[in-house]
Design a protein around this motif. Sequence first.
Motif, PDB file in Angstrom:
ATOM      1  N   UNK A 319     -45.910 -29.132  63.249  1.00  0.00           N
ATOM      2  CA  UNK A 319     -46.722 -30.306  62.933  1.00  0.00           C
ATOM      3  C   UNK A 319     -46.374 -30.694  61.504  1.00  0.00           C
ATOM      4  N   UNK A 320     -45.584 -31.751  61.361  1.00  0.00           N
ATOM      5  CA  UNK A 320     -44.924 -32.063  60.093  1.00  0.00           C
ATOM      6  C   UNK A 320     -45.412 -33.334  59.429  1.00  0.00           C
ATOM      7  N   UNK A 321     -45.741 -33.222  58.154  1.00  0.00           N
ATOM      8  CA  UNK A 321     -45.885 -34.417  57.319  1.00  0.00           C
ATOM      9  C   UNK A 321     -44.488 -34.897  56.959  1.00  0.00           C
ATOM     10  N   UNK A 322     -44.226 -36.171  57.206  1.00  0.00           N
ATOM     11  CA  UNK A 322     -42.936 -36.776  56.862  1.00  0.00           C
ATOM     12  C   UNK A 322     -43.148 -37.956  55.928  1.00  0.00           C
ATOM     13  N   UNK A 323     -42.181 -38.175  55.047  1.00  0.00           N
ATOM     14  CA  UNK A 323     -42.183 -39.348  54.171  1.00  0.00           C
ATOM     15  C   UNK A 323     -40.905 -40.127  54.460  1.00  0.00           C
ATOM     16  N   UNK A 324     -41.041 -41.242  55.155  1.00  0.00           N
ATOM     17  CA  UNK A 324     -39.887 -42.050  55.551  1.00  0.00           C
ATOM     18  C   UNK A 324     -40.062 -43.469  55.023  1.00  0.00           C
ATOM     19  N   UNK A 325     -39.106 -43.892  54.200  1.00  0.00           N
ATOM     20  CA  UNK A 325     -39.155 -45.232  53.584  1.00  0.00           C
ATOM     21  C   UNK A 325     -40.476 -45.451  52.851  1.00  0.00           C
ATOM     22  N   UNK A 326     -40.935 -44.398  52.182  1.00  0.00           N
ATOM     23  CA  UNK A 326     -42.145 -44.491  51.393  1.00  0.00           C
ATOM     24  C   UNK A 326     -43.437 -44.410  52.176  1.00  0.00           C
ATOM     25  N   UNK A 327     -43.360 -44.240  53.499  1.00  0.00           N
ATOM     26  CA  UNK A 327     -44.554 -44.193  54.340  1.00  0.00           C
ATOM     27  C   UNK A 327     -44.797 -42.774  54.856  1.00  0.00           C
ATOM     28  N   UNK A 328     -46.058 -42.349  54.815  1.00  0.00           N
ATOM     29  CA  UNK A 328     -46.433 -41.053  55.353  1.00  0.00           C
ATOM     30  C   UNK A 328     -46.622 -41.138  56.857  1.00  0.00           C
ATOM     31  N   UNK A 329     -46.074 -40.171  57.569  1.00  0.00           N
ATOM     32  CA  UNK A 329     -46.213 -40.087  59.019  1.00  0.00           C
ATOM     33  C   UNK A 329     -46.459 -38.636  59.389  1.00  0.00           C
ATOM     34  N   UNK A 330     -46.885 -38.417  60.614  1.00  0.00           N
ATOM     35  CA  UNK A 330     -47.099 -37.062  61.114  1.00  0.00           C
ATOM     36  C   UNK A 330     -46.348 -36.921  62.432  1.00  0.00           C
ATOM     37  N   UNK A 331     -45.498 -35.892  62.498  1.00  0.00           N
ATOM     38  CA  UNK A 331     -44.685 -35.614  63.679  1.00  0.00           C
ATOM     39  C   UNK A 331     -45.148 -34.314  64.322  1.00  0.00           C
ATOM     40  N   UNK A 332     -45.117 -34.253  65.657  1.00  0.00           N
ATOM     41  CA  UNK A 332     -45.313 -32.986  66.354  1.00  0.00           C
ATOM     42  C   UNK A 332     -44.277 -32.852  67.459  1.00  0.00           C
ATOM     43  N   UNK A 333     -43.726 -31.675  67.560  1.00  0.00           N
ATOM     44  CA  UNK A 333     -42.717 -31.410  68.590  1.00  0.00           C
ATOM     45  C   UNK A 333     -41.928 -30.174  68.188  1.00  0.00           C
ATOM     46  N   UNK A 334     -40.710 -30.037  68.707  1.00  0.00           N
ATOM     47  CA  UNK A 334     -40.051 -30.984  69.597  1.00  0.00           C
ATOM     48  C   UNK A 334     -40.337 -30.683  71.067  1.00  0.00           C
ATOM     49  N   UNK A 335     -40.121 -31.705  71.887  1.00  0.00           N
ATOM     50  CA  UNK A 335     -40.123 -31.559  73.332  1.00  0.00           C
ATOM     51  C   UNK A 335     -38.688 -31.788  73.785  1.00  0.00           C
ATOM     52  N   UNK A 336     -38.102 -30.803  74.421  1.00  0.00           N
ATOM     53  CA  UNK A 336     -36.679 -30.858  74.740  1.00  0.00           C
ATOM     54  C   UNK A 336     -36.372 -31.828  75.872  1.00  0.00           C
ATOM     55  N   UNK A 337     -35.207 -32.437  75.781  1.00  0.00           N
ATOM     56  CA  UNK A 337     -34.668 -33.281  76.850  1.00  0.00           C
ATOM     57  C   UNK A 337     -33.251 -32.806  77.144  1.00  0.00           C
ATOM     58  N   UNK A 338     -32.776 -33.090  78.314  1.00  0.00           N
ATOM     59  CA  UNK A 338     -31.425 -32.704  78.707  1.00  0.00           C
ATOM     60  C   UNK A 338     -30.627 -33.958  79.024  1.00  0.00           C
ATOM     61  N   UNK A 339     -29.410 -33.989  78.540  1.00  0.00           N
ATOM     62  CA  UNK A 339     -28.549 -35.147  78.758  1.00  0.00           C
ATOM     63  C   UNK A 339     -27.106 -34.680  78.757  1.00  0.00           C
ATOM     64  N   UNK A 340     -26.230 -35.463  79.351  1.00  0.00           N
ATOM     65  CA  UNK A 340     -24.800 -35.152  79.280  1.00  0.00           C
ATOM     66  C   UNK A 340     -24.158 -35.838  78.072  1.00  0.00           C
ATOM     67  N   UNK A 341     -24.964 -36.585  77.301  1.00  0.00           N
ATOM     68  CA  UNK A 341     -24.454 -37.230  76.090  1.00  0.00           C
ATOM     69  C   UNK A 341     -24.363 -36.216  74.955  1.00  0.00           C
ATOM     70  N   UNK A 342     -23.329 -36.352  74.116  1.00  0.00           N
ATOM     71  CA  UNK A 342     -23.193 -35.512  72.939  1.00  0.00           C
ATOM     72  C   UNK A 342     -23.779 -36.184  71.697  1.00  0.00           C
ATOM     73  N   UNK A 343     -24.035 -37.488  71.800  1.00  0.00           N
ATOM     74  CA  UNK A 343     -24.659 -38.249  70.728  1.00  0.00           C
ATOM     75  C   UNK A 343     -25.741 -39.133  71.331  1.00  0.00           C
ATOM     76  N   UNK A 344     -26.714 -39.507  70.528  1.00  0.00           N
ATOM     77  CA  UNK A 344     -27.777 -40.376  71.008  1.00  0.00           C
ATOM     78  C   UNK A 344     -27.191 -41.693  71.521  1.00  0.00           C
ATOM     79  N   UNK A 345     -26.155 -42.176  70.821  1.00  0.00           N
ATOM     80  CA  UNK A 345     -25.469 -43.397  71.234  1.00  0.00           C
ATOM     81  C   UNK A 345     -24.144 -43.088  71.929  1.00  0.00           C
TER      82      UNK A 345
END
Length: 515
Positions: A319-345
Amino acid sequence: MIVTNSAKLQSNHSTNDTTNLVDVVLIGSGIMSATLGTYLQILEPDWTIYMYENLANFAEESSNSFNNAGTGHAAFCEMNYTPLNKNGEIDISAAISVNESFEISRQFWAYLVKNKRLNHPPSFINNVPHISFVWGNENISFLRKRFYALHNSTLFSGMELSEDPKQISQWAPLIMDGRDTLQKVAATRMIMGTDVNFGEITKQLVTSLQRKPNFYLHLNNKVVNIKKNLDTTWTICCTEENNYFFKTTIRSRYVFIGCGGASLRLLQKSGIDEVNGYAGFPVGGKFLVTHNPNIISYHQAKVYGKASVGTPPISVPHLDTRVIDGKLMLFFGPFATVSSKFLKNGSWLDLFQSLTCRNMLPILHVGKNNINLVKYLISQLIMTDEDRLKALREYYPQARLKDWMLIKAGMRVQIIKKDDKQGGILQFGTKIISTKDGTLSSLLGASPGASTAADIMLEILGIMFKTYITSETWQKKLKEIIPSYGKDLNGNLQLTNKIRSYTCDLLKLNYVEAK
């Protein structure tokens, strides 16, 4: 094609024509290539460096802020770096190694701030306490052992341990409010922990590289082939986006492949023996994210749990506090996914195109020997929103699903390596692959990756540029960039405090003296 600081290249396949011979080609525009390019531009300002990126912008894959965990892996809270050995004792060697590497990254960034290659440190690094949190007698016993094992290390001086719910509630109220008062809990805290925006660091580094006339960034350019020439140089063949039939080639003295999951396929195309027997196992991730200021203001910490029995290190919940582009956010995870891709794109064919007669057997053995991993991934794939909420409530008991949104993070290609005893083994971590002469190097694997980029690239410098790194000029400059260069911080209290005071001052972080 988007090219900066360069005219369009002319096609040239001859190994005798030196028209298009450059010093270094960097494939990929993430944190690794940007870090290596920055080192080289400082050490050899007259060298010509080309960077190729398949996408329309740089730092959009694994280094992107939303694709990267951003923890600033220092082993303060990640319990998977301190496993129990066969004797039931805590092994802290990996934690020491990771922390030493992260301290090198901090020194590197501090030098770049001092020399105006990085700007406004709070835009990319901020103090966020790192907390390890567990419940249940067995896990509490483990955390207690971990604390006492690490507490003797110079690098982990200042770590606090508490089994008092009231104390833990003061550290991180969100994880305690609404929790069963009869549940036994324990936590450790390092207040000098950080959140790091690696996407921002990468963007600033590449922007800085572009200020020099002999650095050339080629966007929308996909490297489709790499071949070694008789004169030990390398020919790199590229195609433009949406124009596969228009190809350009460039020759280079040195090549670094730093394009995340795509590195494996390019290494295979290069034909080097060193990659034989290696395969990739792509695992993606999703995170729950909240922008609700009432929730975010109630939790200023990175809280890492312990992976369930039989699950891989990539499953560690946080459960992570993140600072992205000056904005505070809260992340929780990860939840794994499976794909045959080696990159998101990437392409759905990535995994299948990487299969060879030399890595098929290791893949089959890994599948056979890692049934728990297969079961874990299947369980993740069939999770519902209610299942994810249940997982979140283990760390935030009063969580409501309406406050959170599910986002897709980046892909991580884990290493599968041929093994004489087991047939094949699955490795978690980062692996350097290089030719014998060091003229081509690459990285395979994932975490702790970005956090240790400056240290990993020092190792790459030693492999690729053996005759340069021992020179008086390079040694002097490297000691200026990394004041602790060639020395260990662990066990050296005076040096640890000196280095941390120096980096905290330049990076605008809170300094905590080691004792």
